[in-house]
Design an enzyme around this catalytic site. Structure first.
Site, PDB file in Angstrom:
ATOM      1  N   ARG A   1      52.839  46.387  31.479  1.00 42.61           N
ATOM      2  CA  ARG A   1      52.230  47.404  32.341  1.00 42.61           C
ATOM      3  C   ARG A   1      53.022  48.709  32.275  1.00 42.61           C
ATOM      4  O   ARG A   1      54.233  48.690  32.054  1.00 42.61           O
ATOM      5  CB  ARG A   1      52.187  46.927  33.798  1.00 42.61           C
ATOM      6  CG  ARG A   1      51.412  45.642  34.001  1.00 42.61           C
ATOM      7  CD  ARG A   1      51.460  45.204  35.461  1.00 42.61           C
ATOM      8  NE  ARG A   1      50.814  43.912  35.666  1.00 42.61           N
ATOM      9  CZ  ARG A   1      49.519  43.746  35.886  1.00 42.61           C
ATOM     10  NH1 ARG A   1      48.731  44.807  35.944  1.00 42.61           N
ATOM     11  NH2 ARG A   1      49.009  42.534  36.054  1.00 42.61           N
TER      12      ARG A   1
ATOM     13  N   LYS B   1      45.997  29.715  28.735  1.00 43.51           N
ATOM     14  CA  LYS B   1      45.030  30.814  28.818  1.00 43.51           C
ATOM     15  C   LYS B   1      44.996  31.539  27.467  1.00 43.51           C
ATOM     16  O   LYS B   1      46.018  32.072  27.030  1.00 43.51           O
ATOM     17  CB  LYS B   1      45.416  31.775  29.939  1.00 43.51           C
ATOM     18  CG  LYS B   1      45.356  31.137  31.322  1.00 43.51           C
ATOM     19  CD  LYS B   1      45.931  32.045  32.385  1.00 43.51           C
ATOM     20  CE  LYS B   1      45.117  33.319  32.587  1.00 43.51           C
ATOM     21  NZ  LYS B   1      45.689  34.151  33.678  1.00 43.51           N
TER      22      LYS B   1
ATOM     23  N   THR C   1      36.599  35.223  33.810  1.00 39.01           N
ATOM     24  CA  THR C   1      36.659  36.684  33.840  1.00 39.01           C
ATOM     25  C   THR C   1      35.292  37.340  34.000  1.00 39.01           C
ATOM     26  O   THR C   1      34.423  37.238  33.135  1.00 39.01           O
ATOM     27  CB  THR C   1      37.347  37.284  32.611  1.00 39.01           C
ATOM     28  OG1 THR C   1      38.545  36.565  32.308  1.00 39.01           O
ATOM     29  CG2 THR C   1      37.698  38.750  32.864  1.00 39.01           C
TER      30      THR C   1
ATOM     31  N   ARG D   1      42.375  28.440  42.859  1.00 43.64           N
ATOM     32  CA  ARG D   1      43.421  29.089  42.060  1.00 43.64           C
ATOM     33  C   ARG D   1      44.224  30.074  42.895  1.00 43.64           C
ATOM     34  O   ARG D   1      43.668  30.876  43.636  1.00 43.64           O
ATOM     35  CB  ARG D   1      42.771  29.822  40.885  1.00 43.64           C
ATOM     36  CG  ARG D   1      43.658  30.785  40.115  1.00 43.64           C
ATOM     37  CD  ARG D   1      42.858  31.449  38.998  1.00 43.64           C
ATOM     38  NE  ARG D   1      43.597  32.472  38.272  1.00 43.64           N
ATOM     39  CZ  ARG D   1      43.343  33.788  38.340  1.00 43.64           C
ATOM     40  NH1 ARG D   1      42.360  34.228  39.124  1.00 43.64           N
ATOM     41  NH2 ARG D   1      44.052  34.639  37.648  1.00 43.64           N
TER      42      ARG D   1
END
Length: 489
Positions: free
Chosen positions: A75, A221, A279, A34
């Protein structure tokens, strides 16, 4: 030789840029590599993609390449000194207007203009993966005034979520639109869409990918509450599902995460779509050469629940022991698979047949669970038959023989599928079968006395043409001793 059925996805990064480290990573058993588009620039990504292709070719391994879009990760912007200390009870403002100015201990910019309209008084905002939390008190002309509930050190560019979800941001950002042609140029095998909220985000990503000239599979995802609500439609649309437990856990809360993970894996199985669990699966191995017992159990439980693949992120991208992480994941997956095999649980294909290759795959897997069969050999151009075969959780290994390098790489993600380069040429089907069995025999994949199921089309090289199944018992020389045939032409 025991073959691991669960596939391992490893993330590339500074720790794997050395060619020898990358070589060891692939040799240790990484099936998919990835490249995270949230980090690095164009040339760095292209260089890593080239390295994967070159090293995997040197090793003779079929390794898939996955590009992971950055997506609409919200963010905070920058502080004058790079970080601030927030105290419980203090007032703190998130400013969507003055985003270019450096923040301080009273405020910081957020470059998402709709944040003020997405929240309302009482909402809980979670920053830095939930380490810091603050409650919305009011909004004032694009500024969200909050009261800190959990303080701590807040640094530049840390992520922001709303507890319970509710952000209206699209799953495909302008940056993603710009990055998809680069993914196509890198000739990736899979493209992961970050933070999709519905199936339309997946369709849009696939459309952009096809326009860029790529036939890569699209991975959804699941990391937003909205995606859980649209899970069935997303499963019907995506080529694979990824349980992204980081941001998902922040949105829904730690207590709800284990149940939701099982729900996503089960939904993927029911929809016959590949599922990856990701994760912090072995997070301690960023520093440690061995995983914790809790991490071992985490990986094993995901395998026992039916995940097709497990994904490693920082453990390989920036960790001290990239190859050891793959070796540890390999051991744990094998142990969990033995447990699942002993439990005798086999889930048959859940589908109403629309194509003959689906029916052949179902017949092959049904036969393999009711007759002593040691291998399934699928002659496949596109890999679709191997995909259908992989959806049944059976211990019988599936050797997928294909002349297409692109198809073989894509099959590297399919559980229990082992892609093999094979060009049928112009021979008769019987001669093709004999040569293929001889090759597998030479690799130790099959032996004398084994029963082998073969699936194939009536003519080699015909994509989507699988319509025949044969059951063969091997003689002492590796050639068919006798065989029966099912033909659905």
């Amino acid at each position: 030789m025991t073959r691991r059925r669960t596939k391992i996805v490893a993330t590339l990064g500074p720790a794997t840029d050395d060619r020898e480290v990358l070589r060891k990573l692939i040799q240790a058993g990484a099936d998919v590599l990835r490249i995270n588009f949230s980090h690095g620039g164009r040339e760095e990504r292209l260089a890593r993609a080239r390295a994967v292709r070159e090293v995997s070719a040197e090793l003779g391994r079929e390794v898939a390449l996955l590009a992971d879009l950055s997506g609409p990760k919200i963010r905070v912007e920058h502080f004058a000194e790079g970080k601030v200390e927030l105290r419980r009870g203090q007032e703190f403002t998130l400013d969507t207007v003055s985003v270019d100015e450096p923040g301080d201990e009273t405020w910081v910019g957020v470059s998402y203009p709709s944040l003020a309209s997405d929240v309302e008084p009482g909402d809980l905002l979670l920053l830095d993966d939930g380490l810091i939390s603050m409650r919305v008190e009011r909004t004032e002309s694009g500024r969200i005034v909050c009261r800190v509930e959990t303080g701590g050190t807040l640094r530049d560019r840390k992520g922001l979520n709303i507890s319970g979800g509710g952000l209206s941001v699209s799953g495909i950002t302008e940056q993603d639109v710009a990055d998809i042609p680069l993914a196509a140029e890198m000739d990736v095998d899979y493209l992961a869409v970050s933070f999709p909220s519905n199936a339309d985000d997946i369709r849009k990503a696939r459309s952009l990918l096809r326009k860029a000239g790529s036939e890569a599979g699209v991975i959804a995802k699941i990391e937003r509450t909205e995606a859980i609500r649209a899970l069935d439609e997303i499963c019907d649309t995506a080529d694979a599902i990824l349980v992204a437990r980081g941001d998902l856990g922040v949105e829904i809360g730690d207590a709800a995460l284990p149940g939701i993970q099982k729900q996503i894996i089960q939904a993927s199985i029911e929809h016959n779509v590949t599922v990856i669990t990701a994760t912090q699966m072995m997070q301690s191995m960023v520093e440690s050469p061995i995983p914790t017992r809790a991490e071992v159990l985490d990986v094993a439980n995901a395998v026992i629940d039916g995940t097709d693949a497990v994904m490693l992120s920082a453990e390989t991208a920036v960790g001290k022991h990239p190859a050891l992480v793959i070796e540890a994941a390999d051991r744990v997956c094998l142990g969990a698979e033995r447990h699942r095999e002993q439990s005798g649980k086999i889930d048959l294909l859940n589908v109403r047949f629309q194509r003959i290759d689906q029916a052949i795959a179902m017949a092959a897997t049904f036969l393999s669970t009711n007759v002593s069969v040691q291998a399934i050999v699928a002659f496949t151009e596109s890999g679709s038959t191997a995909l259908w075969l992989s959806r049944v959780q059976s211990p019988v290994p599936i050797f997928a023989l294909s002349p297409s390098a692109r198809s073989r790489r894509r099959m590297a993600l399919y559980r229990n599928v082992y892609p093999v380069a094979h060009d049928a040429g112009d021979g008769t089907m019987d001669s093709i079968i004999r040569e293929s069995l001889k090759m597998l025999w030479g690799h130790g994949a099959i032996k004398a006395g084994d029963r082998v199921i073969l699936t194939m089309g009536e003519s080699a090289g015909n994509q989507g043409g699988t319509n025949t199944m044969r059951l063969i018992k091997l003689g002492g020389d590796g050639h068919p001793e006798h065989q029966t045939e099912l033909d659905l032409r």
